[in-house]
Design an enzyme around this catalytic site. Structure first.
Site, PDB file in Angstrom:
ATOM      1  N   TYR A 153     -15.786  35.139 -18.027  1.00  0.00           N
ATOM      2  CA  TYR A 153     -17.121  35.593 -18.456  1.00  0.00           C
ATOM      3  C   TYR A 153     -17.011  36.118 -19.882  1.00  0.00           C
ATOM      4  O   TYR A 153     -16.195  36.990 -20.172  1.00  0.00           O
ATOM      5  CB  TYR A 153     -17.616  36.710 -17.526  1.00  0.00           C
ATOM      6  CG  TYR A 153     -18.958  37.273 -17.932  1.00  0.00           C
ATOM      7  CD1 TYR A 153     -20.115  36.527 -17.789  1.00  0.00           C
ATOM      8  CD2 TYR A 153     -19.064  38.544 -18.493  1.00  0.00           C
ATOM      9  CE1 TYR A 153     -21.354  37.032 -18.177  1.00  0.00           C
ATOM     10  CE2 TYR A 153     -20.294  39.065 -18.879  1.00  0.00           C
ATOM     11  CZ  TYR A 153     -21.441  38.300 -18.719  1.00  0.00           C
ATOM     12  OH  TYR A 153     -22.661  38.800 -19.102  1.00  0.00           O
ATOM     13  N   ASP A 255     -10.901  37.412 -26.042  1.00  0.00           N
ATOM     14  CA  ASP A 255     -12.063  38.228 -25.726  1.00  0.00           C
ATOM     15  C   ASP A 255     -11.529  39.522 -25.120  1.00  0.00           C
ATOM     16  O   ASP A 255     -11.109  39.566 -23.964  1.00  0.00           O
ATOM     17  CB  ASP A 255     -12.976  37.482 -24.743  1.00  0.00           C
ATOM     18  CG  ASP A 255     -14.223  38.296 -24.404  1.00  0.00           C
ATOM     19  OD1 ASP A 255     -14.292  39.467 -24.823  1.00  0.00           O
ATOM     20  OD2 ASP A 255     -15.103  37.760 -23.717  1.00  0.00           O
ATOM     21  N   LYS A 282     -17.994  47.361 -25.398  1.00  0.00           N
ATOM     22  CA  LYS A 282     -17.769  48.462 -24.460  1.00  0.00           C
ATOM     23  C   LYS A 282     -17.190  49.729 -25.113  1.00  0.00           C
ATOM     24  O   LYS A 282     -17.920  50.456 -25.741  1.00  0.00           O
ATOM     25  CB  LYS A 282     -16.895  47.962 -23.320  1.00  0.00           C
ATOM     26  CG  LYS A 282     -17.553  46.704 -22.657  1.00  0.00           C
ATOM     27  CD  LYS A 282     -17.421  46.684 -21.187  1.00  0.00           C
ATOM     28  CE  LYS A 282     -17.717  45.340 -20.573  1.00  0.00           C
ATOM     29  NZ  LYS A 282     -19.081  45.220 -20.065  1.00  0.00           N
TER      30      LYS A 282
HETATM   31  C1  LIG Z   1     -14.966  39.889 -21.275  1.00  0.00           C
HETATM   32  C2  LIG Z   1     -16.383  40.087 -21.636  1.00  0.00           C
HETATM   33  N1  LIG Z   1     -16.879  39.454 -22.705  1.00  0.00           N
HETATM   34  C3  LIG Z   1     -18.149  39.627 -23.102  1.00  0.00           C
HETATM   35  C4  LIG Z   1     -19.002  40.443 -22.408  1.00  0.00           C
HETATM   36  C5  LIG Z   1     -20.408  40.625 -22.857  1.00  0.00           C
HETATM   37  O1  LIG Z   1     -20.608  41.909 -23.354  1.00  0.00           O
HETATM   38  P1  LIG Z   1     -22.069  42.554 -23.357  1.00  0.00           P
HETATM   39  O2  LIG Z   1     -22.431  42.843 -21.944  1.00  0.00           O
HETATM   40  O3  LIG Z   1     -21.933  43.774 -24.206  1.00  0.00           O
HETATM   41  O4  LIG Z   1     -22.970  41.521 -23.977  1.00  0.00           O
HETATM   42  C6  LIG Z   1     -18.534  41.128 -21.282  1.00  0.00           C
HETATM   43  C7  LIG Z   1     -19.417  42.017 -20.505  1.00  0.00           C
HETATM   44  O5  LIG Z   1     -19.137  42.487 -19.443  1.00  0.00           O
HETATM   45  C8  LIG Z   1     -17.197  40.940 -20.881  1.00  0.00           C
HETATM   46  O6  LIG Z   1     -16.714  41.550 -19.804  1.00  0.00           O
END
Ligand SMILES: Cc1ncc(COP(=O)(O)O)c(C=O)c1O
Length: 442
Positions: A153, A255, A282
């Site tokens: 994700y 990521d 985060k």
């Molecule tokens: C690994 C990862 N990448 C990207 C995102 C997306 O971040 P946001 O919710 O701030 O858009 C998340 C969100 O949980 C995530 O866990």
């Protein structure tokens, strides 16, 4: 013997005000909220207050927080130094049409800590951060396709909304996963742009990458997969990705929106594998809406208005002084000792969960790294997304509601992340609650 619905009955008894608020919310918001990721059956609780390790819901139920806003609140809720700094900043304005010093303070902190960061840019979400890492890679390489891991994700933009939660009947061979849309409404052709690789499978992934290498702009991977229950990569897997991408002129993206929790310089520091680009979110905003992407100077220079720019990037609230200050104060409180003690406490929790399950003869796999943990009622080891299929989902749902009833908050898929506000007594309370709930299993 209690039935499967006993936890549900208790939940309904404890949360009538949340239920009423949620029902009203559904009149104005589809499903009663704006985040599908935090919905659970039969309805989520409404929180009215959070401070330190404690949350309070609309019915006055107190819970100890072991998920911390999906891993964000690493120093706990309403951390006083952040609150004080932000309160002072609010009196000076919330968002300007000009750069601010706090952004530079946070950028410097991140660039000093993160091995891959020569330069960084801020956004308001992790979604925008991953969007930009992929766009930058495309602009830099002149190629369009990219590879992502099955089950990974990376937010909600089109490019990455592929093979996230996968119907295995449509997903093809485990060694050659098919790209599957994770949402309706994706633009035509999105699936053709994504090559799917299986996590932690070195030779299968290498073979797929090799077949597509001339068309790939990037490989994006989470070093610890949040969406697969806090599942760490093997060093061998990340090293293979690094060597392969380097040899073939492909941009390697980590990521680290979640995995940045693992060490002061993120998982890339922990594993000793340095990507070309990294996305963050985060924890780096101290609880305020945030994202960031950064990496090699020659790639990040594509964003420089004095040199073009070749990649467009804007955002009214990007790097606003409130978020930047909250992020900087947070990062300044996260030194080596804090990471060490978070990791030690989380390891105590992971060991305790294994021990309880062992004593009660409940098959379990406990995953995680640093302050991240995941509980899987699964008889065999988990290496990648497909292994989750064997998880006992009924028991998972029972434990989730049961823990809420016992005053413990984690995510519905039983993942969590510790904050510095959680002490030994809180870990002991978690383990007592966990044991109680498992003893009540149908
Ligand atoms: C690994 C990862 N990448 C990207 C995102 C997306 O971040 P946001 O919710 O701030 O858009 C998340 C969100 O949980 C995530 O866990």
């Amino acid at each position: 013997m209690p039935s499967a619905t006993d936890e549900l009955a208790r939940y309904l008894e404890l949360t009538p005000a949340s239920k009423a608020k949620w029902q009203t919310a559904t009149e104005y918001l589809p499903g009663g909220d704006s985040r599908n990721s935090i919905f659970w059956d039969p309805y989520p609780i409404f929180l009215t207050e959070a401070s330190g390790n404690r949350t309070v819901d609309a019915d006055g139920n107190e819970r100890t927080d072991f998920i911390n806003t999906m891993t964000t609140m690493i120093l706990g809720h309403a951390f006083p130094p952040v609150m004080e700094a932000v309160t002072e900043q609010l009196s000076r304005g919330v968002a300007y049409n000009a750069p601010n010093e706090h952004q530079v303070r946070l950028a410097r902190l991140l660039c000093e800590r993160i091995p891959s960061f020569d330069l960084v840019r801020f956004t308001n979400s992790g979604t925008e951060a991953t969007l930009n890492t992929i766009r930058a890679a495309r602009a830099f390489t002149g190629r369009s396709k990219f590879a992502k891991v099955e089950g990974g994700y990376h937010g909600t933009h089109d490019a990455v909304s592929v093979s996230v939660r996968v119907d295995l009947s449509k997903a093809g061979d485990p060694d050659r996963p098919q790209a599957v849309a994770a949402s309706d409404g994706l633009a035509e052709g999105v699936l053709d742009q994504v090559v799917i690789i299986p996590f932690n499978e070195v030779s299968a992934s290498q073979r797929i990458l090799d077949e597509n290498k001339d068309e790939l702009a990037a490989v994006i991977v989470e070093p610890v997969m949040g969406s697969v229950g806090m599942l760490p990569a093997t060093t061998e897997y990340l090293s293979m990705l690094r060597e392969f991408t380097e040899a073939n002129g492909i941009v390697l993206i980590f990521d680290e929106v979640i995995s940045f929790r693992v060490a002061p310089g993120g998982s890339q520091q922990y594993y000793g594998v340095t990507p070309d680009m990294t996305s963050l979110g985060k924890i780096i905003g101290g609880g305020f809406a945030v994202g960031a992407f950064g990496g090699r100077k020659d790639i990040m220079d594509l964003y420089d208005p004095t040199k073009g720019p070749r990649v467009s990037h804007a955002g009214t609230f990007n790097a606003n002084p409130v978020t930047m200050l909250a992020g900087a104060v947070t990062m300044e409180h996260l030194d080596d000792g804090v990471y060490r003690s978070l990791a030690e406490n989380t390891e105590k929790l992971r060991q305790g969960i294994r021990q309880v399950c062992d004593e009660l003869e409940v098959p379990v796999q406990v995953t995680g790294l640093g302050s991240l943990f995941g509980i899987h009622f699964n008889g065999s080891e988990i290496h990648n997304y497909r292994d989750l299929a064997a998880t006992d989902r009924d028991l998972r749902a029972h434990v989730f509601l049961g823990l809420l009833n016992e005053g413990i908050m984690i995510a519905p898929n039983l993942v969590g992340a510790l904050s510095t506000c959680l002490e030994d007594k809180d870990i002991a309370a978690f383990l007592d609650a966990f044991r109680c709930v498992l003893e009540r299993r149908p």
